[in-house]
Design a protein around this motif. Structure first.
Motif, short mmCIF file in Angstrom:
data_model
loop_
_atom_site.label_atom_id
_atom_site.label_comp_id
_atom_site.label_asym_id
_atom_site.label_seq_id
_atom_site.Cartn_x
_atom_site.Cartn_y
_atom_site.Cartn_z
N GLU B 266 45.52 9.15 70.45
CA GLU B 266 45.10 7.85 70.99
C GLU B 266 43.60 7.82 71.26
OE1 GLU B 266 48.75 5.45 72.94
OE2 GLU B 266 47.77 6.86 74.30
N ARG B 267 43.08 8.91 71.79
CA ARG B 267 41.63 8.95 72.04
C ARG B 267 40.87 8.92 70.71
NH1 ARG B 267 43.06 12.42 76.60
NH2 ARG B 267 43.01 14.22 75.24
N LYS B 299 31.82 9.32 67.19
CA LYS B 299 32.79 10.31 66.71
C LYS B 299 33.50 11.01 67.86
CE LYS B 299 29.02 13.52 65.84
NZ LYS B 299 28.22 14.27 64.89
N VAL B 300 34.69 11.51 67.55
CA VAL B 300 35.54 12.15 68.56
C VAL B 300 35.96 13.51 68.04
CG1 VAL B 300 37.59 11.88 69.99
CG2 VAL B 300 36.47 9.86 69.04
N HIS B 301 36.03 14.47 68.94
CA HIS B 301 36.48 15.82 68.61
C HIS B 301 37.47 16.25 69.68
CE1 HIS B 301 36.27 20.23 68.45
NE2 HIS B 301 35.91 20.10 67.18
N GLU B 302 38.73 16.48 69.28
CA GLU B 302 39.78 16.85 70.23
C GLU B 302 40.36 18.20 69.82
OE1 GLU B 302 41.46 15.14 72.78
OE2 GLU B 302 40.04 13.48 72.77
N GLN B 303 40.76 19.01 70.82
CA GLN B 303 41.35 20.29 70.50
C GLN B 303 42.64 20.48 71.29
OE1 GLN B 303 38.31 23.30 69.61
NE2 GLN B 303 39.45 24.54 71.07
N TYR B 305 46.07 23.23 71.94
CA TYR B 305 46.67 24.54 71.66
C TYR B 305 48.08 24.33 71.13
CZ TYR B 305 42.52 26.24 73.75
OH TYR B 305 41.21 26.48 73.99
#
Lengths: 367, 367
Positions: B266-267, B299-303, B305
């Motif tokens: 979503e983000r 821009k978006v960067h998501e991580q 686990y």
């Protein structure tokens, strides 16, 4: 510029100022929120040039500075972030870097130099009024303002301070709502505040007894509620001399249960609305009031028991104007006062003298 | 015709059948509700010729007969009446007389002879399924039906009964949703039910284990829930052989928390939607998945686990198709399975094998 602020605090601040963001504007920067990082707090500002809202929120500032971010994108990003600390910094090329836990954003920003400054209001003399009273005053009057932009003064409410009383008055040519409230004051005053401003204030203030501070100048009103400031332009022009319109006496007086009256009028209006003016007819005699209406759809006949004194009366109204006011009445019973079926009717709560609602009748074809 | 019925019971019956009333129709009588007074009950019917709903409600009938009333006006009148007995009779000139306490209405009606009869369905062989399971099946598939009227079969869901299993399948050319449920059955069957019918059934049935009875003919489906019957036309044509599309194996498998995956996508989609296809990119290696997206907005960067086995993969999807399915997943964890970045991805709950969601990737420009 570099600061960090908790997600929930930042979001609640955005939600407050966002109410002043211009939805349609030819000036792109007005779609933005101005954010300034100061010593231990942030100042957020938005304005559509009619209304401006400023809000202060605690933050850890590493480098002071300011930016303007797109309100919609920024608020959606902050809303979707986890409930944790958010780091925000201004990078090269006007890029804003946002980091929260494992999420990182880079978005473009506007140059904060281009954001219009809110007018400076000298807070020499201010009025204080409890938030719940002011909220109630707005709720009971603002619906009666006019939507007709050709008479601008009627699209706002008169706020008149005289002899320790604040009168809020709205009228649209068919009905008038007047609410009175006590206020501590040494200086009388009289301004016209746009209905939109009052509706926005109503959303910001709480239903409690905390104080709201109002400052009035020739052109602006300033409202201060805790960490929030709202500045609005006033409407120019002369308000109608409403005191002249209020009838001094009546010939018939009815006491009726608010809920019963509202229910009956709402039912009668189900067939009435097909016509052009939602006409419902009231026939009052002895201990009962008959409410009737008819159109191509059918006809309705309603009967309510009332306390009644004075002359019998047969009078018709646009049901919308009665439904509007009955929905916001808090009293269990109201008085209705009539003189003739061509002169205005009056509706008042039974328990106090602080509210008067006037409504013009519709001429019956048989008159 | 003359009967009386309690206001609450009549209103709830109206609310059920009203879902089948035609909102836009060239046949005015389809804007009506057919009411028939029988011995000790009323039968209410509404239909838009695609879906028909019939509901039975207890009443005291003094004279049998039937009428058709305008659904909107009649429902608003009954809704606004007090919580008491309502008397209704058919008078001269097709006038309906409605009386409840001190309220009386006269409204016009349609001739009940002109109301179309619902098709007769032989209930020779029916299936029974618990309402909550069927509700869940609809919720997890119907969103994946197509909106595109040029391929009518895809605007419905396949309901396929084989070997005591009911498979509900929806697909729109970009994704496919398949939900399996146990059902007692001696006869296999296969029909395509319009998405609109399933959505309406979903609103009528409850979230409990009571049984829903389904009868399928060549042209119609009949659903019986307590006192309510719903009849729907089926969609004609051959459904796509979906079993062929489902991949038999995979090269990479990810286990991830549903909530974390939804939040991150979503983000990422906040900046992605400015582009044409909501493109978000997934890079999976070792114990983490990186989700990125970029557009003119930023821009978006998501991580996140993850648990991971198999080959590293870099693949892109339209975020909408993933958000849709993640929002209706009840499991805390889901599996993602990939083969290559040009072949469909699979999403499944971790706890059971009853649901499969397939989604086509978007070709990355670097491929």
């Amino acid at each position: 510029m570099r600061f960090s602020c908790h997600q929930k605090a930042l979001l609640s601040s955005i939600n407050i100022v966002q109410k002043a963001v211009s939805s349609k504007t030819t000036l792109p920067i007005l779609k933005g929120i101005y954010i300034e990082a100061l010593d231990n707090y942030l100042k957020l500002v938005a304005t559509d040039l009619e209304i401006g809202i400023e809000h202060i929120v605690e933050a850890k500032t590493h480098n002071k500075g300011s930016v303007v971010v797109d309100a919609r994108l920024f608020s959606e990003i902050i809303r979707k972030l986890p409930d944790a600390e958010v780091e925000i910094s201004l990078e090269e090329n006007n890029q804003i870097y946002i980091k929260c836990e494992n999420s990182e954003f880079n978005i473009v920003s506007y140059n904060s130099q281009d954001f219009p400054e809110l007018p400076t209001i000298e807070e020499d003399y201010s009025y204080e009024i409890s938030q719940d009273l002011f909220k109630n005053m707005i709720r009971q009057t603002v619906f009666a303002t006019s939507q007709d932009e050709s008479r601008p003064v009627l699209t706002g409410a008169l706020v008149e301070i005289e002899n320790d009383t604040l009168n809020m008055v709205a009228l649209d040519g068919y009905r008038l709502a007047l609410k009175k409230g006590k206020i501590q004051s040494h200086i009388d005053n009289k301004v016209i505040i746009p209905a939109k401003t009052l509706s926005e204030i109503n959303r910001i203030i709480s239903d409690n007894e905390e104080q709201l501070t109002i400052t009035l100048t020739n052109n602006h009103a300033l409202f201060v509620i805790g960490n929030t400031k709202m500045i609005s332009r006033l409407l120019e022009g002369e308000f109608i001399n409403y005191k002249q319109i209020l009838p001094k006496e009546y010939k018939s007086k009815v006491k009726v249960k608010t809920r019963n009256l509202l229910d009956s009028i709402e039912r009668a209006s189900l067939v009435a609305r097909e016509g052009k003016n939602n006409l419902v007819k009231f026939t009052i005699s002895d201990d009962k009031m008959t409410i009737t209406s008819n159109s191509e759809l059918g006809k309705v006949h309603e009967q309510i028991y009332i306390d009644f004194e004075g002359e019998e009366v047969e009078i018709a109204f646009n049901s919308k104007y009665l439904i509007d006011v009955l929905k916001i009445m808090e009293d269990e019973e109201v008085y209705l006062e009539f003189t003739t079926n061509l002169s205005p009717g009056i509706l008042k709560p039974v328990s106090n003298d602080n509210y008067i609602y006037l409504i013009l009748p519709v001429r019956l074809s048989s008159n």
